[in-house]
Design an enzyme around this catalytic site. Structure first.
Site, PDB file in Angstrom:
ATOM      1  N   GLY A 156      -0.665  -0.006   5.177  1.00 27.29           N
ATOM      2  CA  GLY A 156      -1.426   1.020   5.894  1.00 27.29           C
ATOM      3  C   GLY A 156      -1.988   0.515   7.221  1.00 27.29           C
ATOM      4  O   GLY A 156      -2.213   1.302   8.144  1.00 27.29           O
TER       5      GLY A 156
ATOM      6  N   ALA B 216      -3.774  -0.440   2.453  1.00 25.39           N
ATOM      7  CA  ALA B 216      -4.634   0.312   1.545  1.00 25.39           C
ATOM      8  C   ALA B 216      -5.319  -0.671   0.600  1.00 25.39           C
ATOM      9  O   ALA B 216      -4.824  -1.783   0.390  1.00 25.39           O
ATOM     10  CB  ALA B 216      -3.795   1.299   0.749  1.00 25.39           C
TER      11      ALA B 216
HETATM   12  C1  HXC Z   1      -7.384  -5.055  -1.565  1.00 27.59           C
HETATM   13  C2  HXC Z   1      -7.070  -7.065  -0.554  1.00 27.59           C
HETATM   14  C3  HXC Z   1      -5.973  -6.567   0.168  1.00 27.59           C
HETATM   15  C4  HXC Z   1      -5.630  -5.189  -0.027  1.00 27.59           C
HETATM   16  C5  HXC Z   1      -6.241  -8.629   0.696  1.00 27.59           C
HETATM   17  N1  HXC Z   1      -7.197  -8.350  -0.202  1.00 27.59           N
HETATM   18  N2  HXC Z   1      -5.484  -7.568   0.932  1.00 27.59           N
HETATM   19  N3  HXC Z   1      -7.765  -6.309  -1.421  1.00 27.59           N
HETATM   20  N4  HXC Z   1      -6.364  -4.491  -0.910  1.00 27.59           N
HETATM   21  N5  HXC Z   1      -4.636  -4.617   0.641  1.00 27.59           N
HETATM   22  C6  HXC Z   1      -8.212  -9.243  -0.714  1.00 27.59           C
HETATM   23  C7  HXC Z   1      -7.639 -10.296  -1.652  1.00 27.59           C
HETATM   24  O1  HXC Z   1      -7.475  -9.787  -2.947  1.00 27.59           O
HETATM   25  C8  HXC Z   1      -8.713 -11.358  -1.580  1.00 27.59           C
HETATM   26  O2  HXC Z   1      -9.800 -10.959  -2.372  1.00 27.59           O
HETATM   27  C9  HXC Z   1      -9.164 -11.291  -0.126  1.00 27.59           C
HETATM   28  O3  HXC Z   1      -8.797  -9.981   0.340  1.00 27.59           O
HETATM   29  C10 HXC Z   1      -8.487 -12.316   0.758  1.00 27.59           C
HETATM   30  O4  HXC Z   1      -7.075 -12.203   0.569  1.00 27.59           O
HETATM   31  P1  HXC Z   1      -6.145 -13.480   0.283  1.00 27.59           P
HETATM   32  O5  HXC Z   1      -4.877 -12.952  -0.287  1.00 27.59           O
HETATM   33  O6  HXC Z   1      -6.873 -14.492  -0.519  1.00 27.59           O
HETATM   34  O7  HXC Z   1      -5.924 -14.035   1.745  1.00 27.59           O
HETATM   35  P2  HXC Z   1      -4.617 -14.716   2.350  1.00 27.59           P
HETATM   36  O8  HXC Z   1      -4.071 -15.745   1.406  1.00 27.59           O
HETATM   37  O9  HXC Z   1      -5.018 -15.136   3.725  1.00 27.59           O
HETATM   38  O10 HXC Z   1      -3.510 -13.546   2.441  1.00 27.59           O
HETATM   39  C11 HXC Z   1      -3.764 -12.436   3.261  1.00 27.59           C
HETATM   40  C12 HXC Z   1      -2.689 -11.343   2.979  1.00 27.59           C
HETATM   41  C13 HXC Z   1      -2.664 -11.014   1.479  1.00 27.59           C
HETATM   42  C14 HXC Z   1      -1.296 -11.827   3.430  1.00 27.59           C
HETATM   43  C15 HXC Z   1      -3.085 -10.142   3.832  1.00 27.59           C
HETATM   44  O11 HXC Z   1      -3.995 -10.776   1.041  1.00 27.59           O
HETATM   45  C16 HXC Z   1      -1.838  -9.816   1.138  1.00 27.59           C
HETATM   46  O12 HXC Z   1      -0.599  -9.890   1.029  1.00 27.59           O
HETATM   47  N6  HXC Z   1      -2.478  -8.634   0.979  1.00 27.59           N
HETATM   48  C17 HXC Z   1      -1.842  -7.434   0.547  1.00 27.59           C
HETATM   49  C18 HXC Z   1      -1.062  -6.806   1.661  1.00 27.59           C
HETATM   50  C19 HXC Z   1      -0.335  -5.558   1.192  1.00 27.59           C
HETATM   51  O13 HXC Z   1       0.444  -5.578   0.235  1.00 27.59           O
HETATM   52  N7  HXC Z   1      -0.619  -4.410   1.839  1.00 27.59           N
HETATM   53  C20 HXC Z   1      -0.029  -3.137   1.504  1.00 27.59           C
HETATM   54  C21 HXC Z   1      -0.968  -2.387   0.613  1.00 27.59           C
HETATM   55  S1  HXC Z   1      -0.249  -0.869   0.084  1.00 27.59           S
HETATM   56  P3  HXC Z   1     -10.643 -11.987  -3.284  1.00 27.59           P
HETATM   57  O14 HXC Z   1     -11.599 -11.113  -4.007  1.00 27.59           O
HETATM   58  O15 HXC Z   1      -9.641 -12.693  -4.135  1.00 27.59           O
HETATM   59  O16 HXC Z   1     -11.276 -12.897  -2.255  1.00 27.59           O
HETATM   60  C22 HXC Z   1      -0.469   0.191   1.366  1.00 27.59           C
HETATM   61  C23 HXC Z   1       0.018   1.565   1.111  1.00 27.59           C
HETATM   62  C24 HXC Z   1      -0.060   2.451   2.294  1.00 27.59           C
HETATM   63  O17 HXC Z   1      -0.981  -0.142   2.377  1.00 27.59           O
HETATM   64  C25 HXC Z   1      -1.171   3.421   2.225  1.00 27.59           C
HETATM   65  C26 HXC Z   1      -1.924   3.515   3.535  1.00 27.59           C
HETATM   66  C27 HXC Z   1      -3.413   3.446   3.540  1.00 27.59           C
END
Ligand code: HXC
Length: 256
Positions: free
Chosen positions: A107, A62
Protein backbone atom coordinates in the site's frame (compact mmCIF):
# COMPACT_ATOMS: atom_id res chain seq x y z
CA UNK A 1 -2.60 14.20 16.65
CA UNK A 2 -3.56 11.63 14.08
CA UNK A 3 -1.03 9.31 12.42
CA UNK A 4 -1.43 11.29 9.25
CA UNK A 5 -1.81 15.03 8.97
CA UNK A 6 -1.90 17.88 6.50
CA UNK A 7 0.73 20.55 7.15
CA UNK A 8 0.64 23.67 5.00
CA UNK A 9 3.45 26.11 4.24
CA UNK A 10 4.08 28.45 1.33
CA UNK A 11 1.23 27.16 -0.82
CA UNK A 12 2.33 23.54 -0.40
CA UNK A 13 0.36 21.04 1.67
CA UNK A 14 2.24 18.04 3.00
CA UNK A 15 0.24 14.92 3.79
CA UNK A 16 2.58 13.47 6.39
CA UNK A 17 2.34 9.86 7.57
CA UNK A 18 3.55 9.47 11.14
CA UNK A 19 3.09 5.98 12.52
CA UNK A 20 6.45 4.58 13.54
CA UNK A 21 8.21 2.37 12.94
CA UNK A 22 6.98 1.61 9.40
CA UNK A 23 3.98 3.88 8.80
CA UNK A 24 1.83 0.75 8.38
CA UNK A 25 -1.39 1.98 6.82
CA UNK A 26 -4.12 0.89 9.21
CA UNK A 27 -7.80 1.53 8.60
CA UNK A 28 -7.74 4.79 10.57
CA UNK A 29 -4.99 6.14 8.29
CA UNK A 30 -6.72 4.90 5.16
CA UNK A 31 -9.92 6.70 6.14
CA UNK A 32 -8.12 9.86 7.19
CA UNK A 33 -6.26 9.95 3.87
CA UNK A 34 -9.57 10.39 2.12
CA UNK A 35 -10.51 13.32 4.36
CA UNK A 36 -7.11 14.96 3.94
CA UNK A 37 -7.24 14.54 0.17
CA UNK A 38 -10.59 16.34 0.16
CA UNK A 39 -9.21 19.07 2.42
CA UNK A 40 -6.11 19.55 0.26
CA UNK A 41 -8.35 19.77 -2.80
CA UNK A 42 -10.64 22.32 -1.17
CA UNK A 43 -8.20 24.69 0.52
CA UNK A 44 -7.11 27.77 -1.43
CA UNK A 45 -3.84 27.99 0.50
CA UNK A 46 -2.86 24.56 -0.84
CA UNK A 47 -1.76 24.80 -4.47
CA UNK A 48 0.40 21.67 -4.62
CA UNK A 49 0.72 18.63 -2.38
CA UNK A 50 3.52 16.40 -1.11
CA UNK A 51 3.00 12.87 0.19
CA UNK A 52 5.67 12.14 2.78
CA UNK A 53 6.40 9.53 5.42
CA UNK A 54 9.32 11.19 7.19
CA UNK A 55 13.07 10.74 6.92
CA UNK A 56 13.24 6.98 7.40
CA UNK A 57 10.34 5.27 5.68
CA UNK A 58 7.52 6.11 3.31
CA UNK A 59 5.19 3.23 4.25
CA UNK A 60 5.58 -0.55 4.47
CA UNK A 61 2.03 -1.19 3.31
CA UNK A 62 -1.27 -2.00 4.91
CA UNK A 63 -1.14 -2.97 8.57
CA UNK A 64 -0.75 -6.73 8.22
CA UNK A 65 -1.44 -7.30 11.93
CA UNK A 66 -4.77 -5.50 11.61
CA UNK A 67 -5.63 -7.22 8.33
CA UNK A 68 -4.78 -10.72 9.45
CA UNK A 69 -8.12 -11.44 11.13
CA UNK A 70 -10.33 -10.01 8.44
CA UNK A 71 -12.57 -12.35 6.48
CA UNK A 72 -13.90 -12.31 2.96
CA UNK A 73 -17.15 -10.49 3.74
CA UNK A 74 -15.34 -7.83 5.73
CA UNK A 75 -12.80 -7.29 3.01
CA UNK A 76 -15.46 -6.92 0.30
CA UNK A 77 -16.56 -3.76 2.10
CA UNK A 78 -13.14 -2.65 3.29
CA UNK A 79 -11.35 -3.00 -0.04
CA UNK A 80 -13.84 -0.69 -1.70
CA UNK A 81 -13.31 1.93 1.01
CA UNK A 82 -9.57 1.48 0.75
CA UNK A 83 -9.61 2.04 -3.00
CA UNK A 84 -11.88 5.06 -2.58
CA UNK A 85 -9.37 6.62 -0.20
CA UNK A 86 -6.47 6.10 -2.57
CA UNK A 87 -8.51 7.30 -5.53
CA UNK A 88 -9.35 10.45 -3.55
CA UNK A 89 -5.60 11.08 -3.27
CA UNK A 90 -5.06 10.36 -6.97
CA UNK A 91 -7.83 12.81 -7.83
CA UNK A 92 -6.61 15.76 -5.79
CA UNK A 93 -7.07 18.41 -8.48
CA UNK A 94 -3.62 19.89 -7.87
CA UNK A 95 -0.08 18.70 -8.58
CA UNK A 96 1.01 15.97 -6.14
CA UNK A 97 4.61 14.88 -5.54
CA UNK A 98 5.47 11.78 -3.49
CA UNK A 99 8.70 12.13 -1.49
CA UNK A 100 9.82 8.54 -0.94
CA UNK A 101 12.39 7.60 1.69
CA UNK A 102 13.22 4.03 2.72
CA UNK A 103 10.51 1.45 2.11
CA UNK A 104 7.48 2.06 -0.09
CA UNK A 105 5.97 -1.39 -0.16
CA UNK A 106 2.49 -2.72 -0.88
CA UNK A 107 0.00 0.00 0.00
CA UNK A 108 2.97 2.34 0.47
CA UNK A 109 4.03 1.90 -3.13
CA UNK A 110 0.40 2.21 -4.19
CA UNK A 111 0.10 5.49 -2.30
CA UNK A 112 3.16 6.82 -4.12
CA UNK A 113 1.51 5.74 -7.39
CA UNK A 114 -1.36 8.10 -6.58
CA UNK A 115 0.99 11.08 -6.95
CA UNK A 116 1.73 12.81 -10.25
CA UNK A 117 5.49 12.50 -9.65
CA UNK A 118 7.75 10.47 -7.39
CA UNK A 119 11.06 11.70 -6.03
CA UNK A 120 12.99 8.99 -4.21
CA UNK A 121 15.85 8.84 -1.76
CA UNK A 122 18.88 6.91 -2.95
CA UNK A 123 18.09 4.41 -0.17
CA UNK A 124 14.46 3.90 -1.24
CA UNK A 125 13.09 0.44 -1.88
CA UNK A 126 9.79 0.04 -3.65
CA UNK A 127 7.72 -3.01 -4.39
CA UNK A 128 4.43 -4.86 -4.31
CA UNK A 129 5.14 -7.78 -1.94
CA UNK A 130 1.48 -8.79 -1.50
CA UNK A 131 2.06 -12.03 -3.45
CA UNK A 132 4.33 -13.12 -0.59
CA UNK A 133 1.27 -12.90 1.68
CA UNK A 134 -0.87 -14.88 -0.76
CA UNK A 135 -2.50 -11.68 -2.00
CA UNK A 136 -2.42 -9.21 -4.84
CA UNK A 137 -2.16 -5.43 -4.52
CA UNK A 138 -5.49 -4.06 -3.34
CA UNK A 139 -5.12 -0.29 -3.33
CA UNK A 140 -4.83 0.20 -7.07
CA UNK A 141 -1.42 -1.39 -7.65
CA UNK A 142 -2.45 -3.79 -10.40
CA UNK A 143 -3.95 -0.90 -12.32
CA UNK A 144 -1.82 2.18 -11.60
CA UNK A 145 1.50 0.34 -11.73
CA UNK A 146 0.71 -1.28 -15.08
CA UNK A 147 -0.41 2.06 -16.50
CA UNK A 148 2.74 3.77 -15.25
CA UNK A 149 5.48 1.29 -16.20
CA UNK A 150 3.70 -1.08 -18.59
CA UNK A 151 2.15 -4.50 -18.04
CA UNK A 152 5.17 -6.80 -18.20
CA UNK A 153 7.31 -4.75 -15.83
CA UNK A 154 4.35 -4.41 -13.48
CA UNK A 155 3.72 -8.15 -13.62
CA UNK A 156 7.38 -8.83 -12.82
CA UNK A 157 7.09 -6.75 -9.63
CA UNK A 158 3.64 -8.08 -8.70
CA UNK A 159 4.35 -11.77 -9.49
CA UNK A 160 7.68 -11.85 -7.63
CA UNK A 161 7.03 -9.35 -4.84
CA UNK A 162 10.66 -8.28 -5.13
CA UNK A 163 11.92 -4.97 -3.80
CA UNK A 164 13.33 -2.53 -6.32
CA UNK A 165 16.13 -0.19 -5.26
CA UNK A 166 16.08 3.46 -6.29
CA UNK A 167 18.31 3.23 -9.40
CA UNK A 168 16.25 0.40 -10.86
CA UNK A 169 13.03 2.18 -9.92
CA UNK A 170 14.30 5.18 -11.89
CA UNK A 171 15.16 3.01 -14.91
CA UNK A 172 11.71 1.40 -14.77
CA UNK A 173 9.98 4.79 -14.65
CA UNK A 174 8.56 3.91 -11.25
CA UNK A 175 10.19 7.04 -9.83
CA UNK A 176 11.10 10.24 -11.66
CA UNK A 177 14.13 11.45 -9.71
CA UNK A 178 16.60 9.98 -7.24
CA UNK A 179 18.33 12.29 -4.76
CA UNK A 180 20.44 11.90 -1.60
CA UNK A 181 18.28 10.68 1.28
CA UNK A 182 18.66 13.84 3.36
CA UNK A 183 17.48 16.03 0.47
CA UNK A 184 14.28 14.24 -0.51
CA UNK A 185 11.79 16.43 1.30
CA UNK A 186 13.60 19.67 0.50
CA UNK A 187 13.74 18.84 -3.19
CA UNK A 188 10.14 17.64 -3.24
CA UNK A 189 9.18 20.94 -1.60
CA UNK A 190 11.11 22.94 -4.18
CA UNK A 191 9.42 20.99 -6.96
CA UNK A 192 5.97 21.43 -5.42
CA UNK A 193 6.62 25.13 -4.78
CA UNK A 194 7.41 25.71 -8.45
CA UNK A 195 4.20 23.94 -9.41
CA UNK A 196 2.28 25.91 -6.78
CA UNK A 197 3.24 29.11 -8.58
CA UNK A 198 1.69 27.94 -11.85
CA UNK A 199 -1.82 28.70 -13.09
CA UNK A 200 -4.03 26.60 -10.83
CA UNK A 201 -6.93 26.03 -13.17
CA UNK A 202 -4.72 25.14 -16.13
CA UNK A 203 -2.80 22.69 -13.94
CA UNK A 204 -6.04 21.15 -12.81
CA UNK A 205 -7.18 20.87 -16.43
CA UNK A 206 -3.88 19.32 -17.46
CA UNK A 207 -4.02 16.72 -14.69
CA UNK A 208 -7.63 15.82 -15.25
CA UNK A 209 -7.21 15.60 -19.01
CA UNK A 210 -4.10 13.40 -18.95
CA UNK A 211 -5.53 11.10 -16.27
CA UNK A 212 -9.01 10.81 -17.77
CA UNK A 213 -7.52 10.42 -21.24
CA UNK A 214 -5.68 7.29 -20.10
CA UNK A 215 -9.02 5.74 -19.24
CA UNK A 216 -10.81 6.45 -22.48
CA UNK A 217 -10.53 6.35 -26.28
CA UNK A 218 -8.62 8.99 -28.24
CA UNK A 219 -11.70 10.74 -29.60
CA UNK A 220 -13.20 11.19 -26.12
CA UNK A 221 -9.82 12.29 -24.76
CA UNK A 222 -9.43 14.89 -27.49
CA UNK A 223 -12.95 16.19 -26.81
CA UNK A 224 -12.06 16.56 -23.15
CA UNK A 225 -8.86 18.38 -24.10
CA UNK A 226 -10.52 20.87 -26.42
CA UNK A 227 -13.31 21.59 -23.93
CA UNK A 228 -10.79 22.41 -21.24
CA UNK A 229 -8.55 24.28 -23.72
CA UNK A 230 -11.42 26.51 -24.79
CA UNK A 231 -12.65 26.81 -21.21
CA UNK A 232 -9.31 28.14 -20.04
CA UNK A 233 -9.81 31.14 -22.32
CA UNK A 234 -12.30 32.32 -19.72
CA UNK A 235 -9.65 32.47 -16.97
CA UNK A 236 -7.72 35.41 -15.63
CA UNK A 237 -4.53 33.36 -15.63
CA UNK A 238 -4.81 32.78 -19.38
CA UNK A 239 -5.51 36.46 -19.99
CA UNK A 240 -2.56 37.51 -17.80
CA UNK A 241 -0.25 34.84 -19.18
CA UNK A 242 -0.81 35.81 -22.80
CA UNK A 243 -0.85 39.57 -22.17
CA UNK A 244 2.41 39.38 -20.28
CA UNK A 245 4.00 37.31 -23.09
CA UNK A 246 3.04 39.94 -25.66
CA UNK A 247 3.70 43.06 -23.53
CA UNK A 248 6.66 42.05 -21.34
CA UNK A 249 8.32 39.66 -23.79
CA UNK A 250 8.74 35.88 -23.61
CA UNK A 251 11.65 36.06 -21.16
CA UNK A 252 9.69 37.90 -18.46
CA UNK A 253 6.23 36.52 -19.05
CA UNK A 254 4.14 35.28 -16.15
CA UNK A 255 4.30 31.52 -15.43
CA UNK A 256 7.63 31.17 -17.30
C1 HXC B 1 2.28 -4.26 10.23
C2 HXC B 1 4.54 -4.05 10.09
C3 HXC B 1 4.47 -3.93 8.69
C4 HXC B 1 3.17 -3.97 8.09
C5 HXC B 1 6.53 -3.82 9.28
N1 HXC B 1 5.84 -3.98 10.41
N2 HXC B 1 5.73 -3.79 8.22
N3 HXC B 1 3.44 -4.22 10.85
N4 HXC B 1 2.12 -4.14 8.91
N5 HXC B 1 3.00 -3.83 6.78
C6 HXC B 1 6.35 -4.05 11.76
C7 HXC B 1 7.09 -5.36 12.03
O1 HXC B 1 6.20 -6.39 12.34
C8 HXC B 1 7.95 -4.96 13.20
O2 HXC B 1 7.16 -4.94 14.36
C9 HXC B 1 8.33 -3.52 12.88
O3 HXC B 1 7.32 -3.05 11.97
C10 HXC B 1 9.68 -3.39 12.21
O4 HXC B 1 9.70 -4.27 11.08
P1 HXC B 1 10.92 -5.28 10.81
O5 HXC B 1 10.40 -6.31 9.86
O6 HXC B 1 11.48 -5.78 12.09
O7 HXC B 1 11.96 -4.33 10.11
P2 HXC B 1 12.98 -4.69 8.94
O8 HXC B 1 13.69 -5.98 9.22
O9 HXC B 1 13.79 -3.44 8.76
O10 HXC B 1 12.08 -4.94 7.63
C11 HXC B 1 11.29 -3.89 7.13
C12 HXC B 1 10.32 -4.45 6.04
C13 HXC B 1 9.51 -5.62 6.63
C14 HXC B 1 11.12 -4.93 4.81
C15 HXC B 1 9.45 -3.28 5.63
O11 HXC B 1 8.95 -5.21 7.87
C16 HXC B 1 8.39 -6.07 5.74
O12 HXC B 1 8.59 -6.84 4.78
N6 HXC B 1 7.15 -5.60 6.00
C17 HXC B 1 5.97 -6.02 5.32
C18 HXC B 1 5.88 -5.39 3.97
C19 HXC B 1 4.65 -5.88 3.21
O13 HXC B 1 4.45 -7.08 3.01
N7 HXC B 1 3.77 -4.95 2.81
C20 HXC B 1 2.55 -5.25 2.10
C21 HXC B 1 1.42 -5.31 3.08
S1 HXC B 1 -0.07 -5.79 2.28
P3 HXC B 1 7.69 -5.47 15.79
O14 HXC B 1 6.50 -5.35 16.67
O15 HXC B 1 8.20 -6.85 15.56
O16 HXC B 1 8.80 -4.49 16.11
C22 HXC B 1 -0.65 -4.39 1.55
C23 HXC B 1 -1.95 -4.55 0.86
C24 HXC B 1 -2.38 -3.35 0.11
O17 HXC B 1 -0.06 -3.37 1.61
C25 HXC B 1 -3.45 -2.60 0.79
C26 HXC B 1 -3.20 -1.11 0.78
C27 HXC B 1 -3.33 -0.32 2.04
Amino acid sequence: MSSVNLEVSGGVGTIRLDRPPMNALNIAIQDRLRELAAEAGRRDDVRAVILYGGEKVFAAGADIKEMRDMDHAGMVVRSRELQESFTAVARIPKPVVAAVTGYALGGGCELALCADFRIAADNAKLGQPEILLGLIPGAGGTQRLARLIGPSKAKDLIFTGRQVKAPEALALGLVDRVVPADEVYEQAHAWATRLAQGPALALRAAKETVDAGLETDLETGLALERNWFAGLFATEDRERGMRSFVEDGPGKAKFR
